[in-house]
Scaffold this motif. Structure first.
Motif, mmCIF file in Angstrom:
data_model
loop_
_atom_site.group_PDB
_atom_site.id
_atom_site.type_symbol
_atom_site.label_atom_id
_atom_site.label_comp_id
_atom_site.label_asym_id
_atom_site.label_seq_id
_atom_site.Cartn_x
_atom_site.Cartn_y
_atom_site.Cartn_z
ATOM 1 N N LEU A 1 0.629 -1.195 0.295
ATOM 2 C CA LEU A 1 0.161 -0.114 0.219
ATOM 3 C C LEU A 1 1.072 1.341 0.238
ATOM 4 O O LEU A 1 0.269 2.243 -0.518
ATOM 5 C CB LEU A 1 -0.957 0.145 1.406
ATOM 6 N N SER B 1 1.055 9.192 2.245
ATOM 7 C CA SER B 1 1.303 7.499 2.714
ATOM 8 C C SER B 1 2.529 6.836 3.834
ATOM 9 O O SER B 1 2.033 6.193 4.657
ATOM 10 C CB SER B 1 1.586 6.859 1.645
ATOM 11 N N PHE C 1 -5.967 -2.268 4.671
ATOM 12 C CA PHE C 1 -6.467 -1.275 3.928
ATOM 13 C C PHE C 1 -7.617 -0.143 4.410
ATOM 14 O O PHE C 1 -6.933 1.364 4.064
ATOM 15 C CB PHE C 1 -7.110 -2.137 3.282
ATOM 16 N N LEU D 1 -6.125 4.021 4.348
ATOM 17 C CA LEU D 1 -6.710 4.160 3.722
ATOM 18 C C LEU D 1 -7.460 5.749 3.853
ATOM 19 O O LEU D 1 -7.357 7.002 3.854
ATOM 20 C CB LEU D 1 -7.925 4.047 2.402
#
Length: 207
Positions: free
Chosen positions: A27, A41, A61, A65
Motif C-alpha cells: 500500500l 502515505s 486497507f 486509506l
C-alpha cells in the motif's frame, strides 16, 4: 493439538502481523508512486503500524486509506518542506565540499550537523503526525523536541533506519515486498514507548 492450530497462539499471531506488514508495504509503495504523496502515505503507514504493535489494528486497507485521506494536506505540506530543506542542505554541502577556502571545513561541519538534526526530525515527524493532532509548525517543534529529549532512542531509530535503507538499496526486491512496512513496524515499538509519556492519563486506556 488444539493449541497448535489455535489462531490466537503466538505463532499464528506473528504470521498474521507479517502478512499485515507485507500488505502495508505494498500500500505504501502504491500510494507513494506520485512522489508528492510520500508524506501522506508514510503517515498512513505509521498510523496502522502504531496500532499493530499495540494489538489495536482493524481492517488494514480501510485504516490506511482513512489515515491517508485525513492527513493528506498536512502531511504533504510537511513532505514538501522537508524536500526543500534537503535540497538546500544537499546543495550547500556539495558547494562547500568543492570549495578550497580555509573556512570550508567549518561550513561543511555546520551543514552536516544541521542535516543530522533534519534527519532526526524526518524520523519522528510522520509518526507524530499519525498519532497527534497539531498544526504543521507545532509538529516540527515536537519532532525536534522529542528527538533531542529521547536521544538514545533517536540514535537507535537512526541506526535501524540507515541499516534498513542500505539493505533496501542493495536488495531492491526486498523494498517492494516488505522493507518499508517492516521498518515502520519495528520503529513503531520504540515510538509507542516514547509517545506513551505524552498521552494524558485519562486517555492511556484508549491509546
Amino acid at each position: 493439538m488444539d493449541r497448535i492450530f489455535n489462531l490466537d497462539n503466538p505463532f499464528f499471531r506473528f504470521i498474521g502481523k507479517l502478512v499485515d506488514v507485507v500488505l502495508l508495504n505494498l500500500l505504501w509503495v502504491i500510494f507513494s508512486l506520485p512522489i508528492v504523496t510520500i508524506g501522506a502515505s508514510t503517515t498512513a503507514l505509521y498510523y496502522v503500524t502504531l496500532k499493530l504493535v499495540r494489538d489495536r489494528e482493524g481492517y488494514i486497507f480501510k485504516s490506511f486509506l482513512k489515515a491517508f485521506k485525513e492527513n493528506f494536506k498536512q502531511s504533504t505540506i510537511i513532505w514538501i518542506i522537508l524536500l526543500v530543506v534537503a535540497t538546500i542542505l544537499g546543495t550547500d554541502i556539495y558547494v562547500v565540499y568543492k570549495m578550497e577556502a580555509s573556512y570550508a571545513n567549518i561550513l561543511l561541519a555546520l551543514f552536516v550537523g544541521i542535516s543530522v538534526i533534519a534527519f532526526f526530525i524526518l524520523i519522528y515527524i510522520f509518526p507524530l503526525q499519525a498519532q497527534f493532532e497539531n498544526p504543521v509548525k507545532q509538529t516540527f517543534k515536537n519532532a525536534l523536541f522529542m528527538a533531542t529529549r529521547h536521544l538514545p532512542w533517536t540514535i537507535l531509530l537512526t541506526l535501524i533506519t540507515l541499516v534498513g535503507g542500505v539493505l533496501t538499496y542493495v536488495f531492491a526486491v526486498i523494498a517492494v515486498l516488505f522493507a518499508f512496512g517492516l521498518l515502520a513496524f519495528i520503529n513503531s515499538y520504540i515510538f509507542t514507548k516514547i509517545f506513551l509519556k505524552y498521552i494524558p492519563e485519562e486517555e492511556i486506556e484508549r491509546y
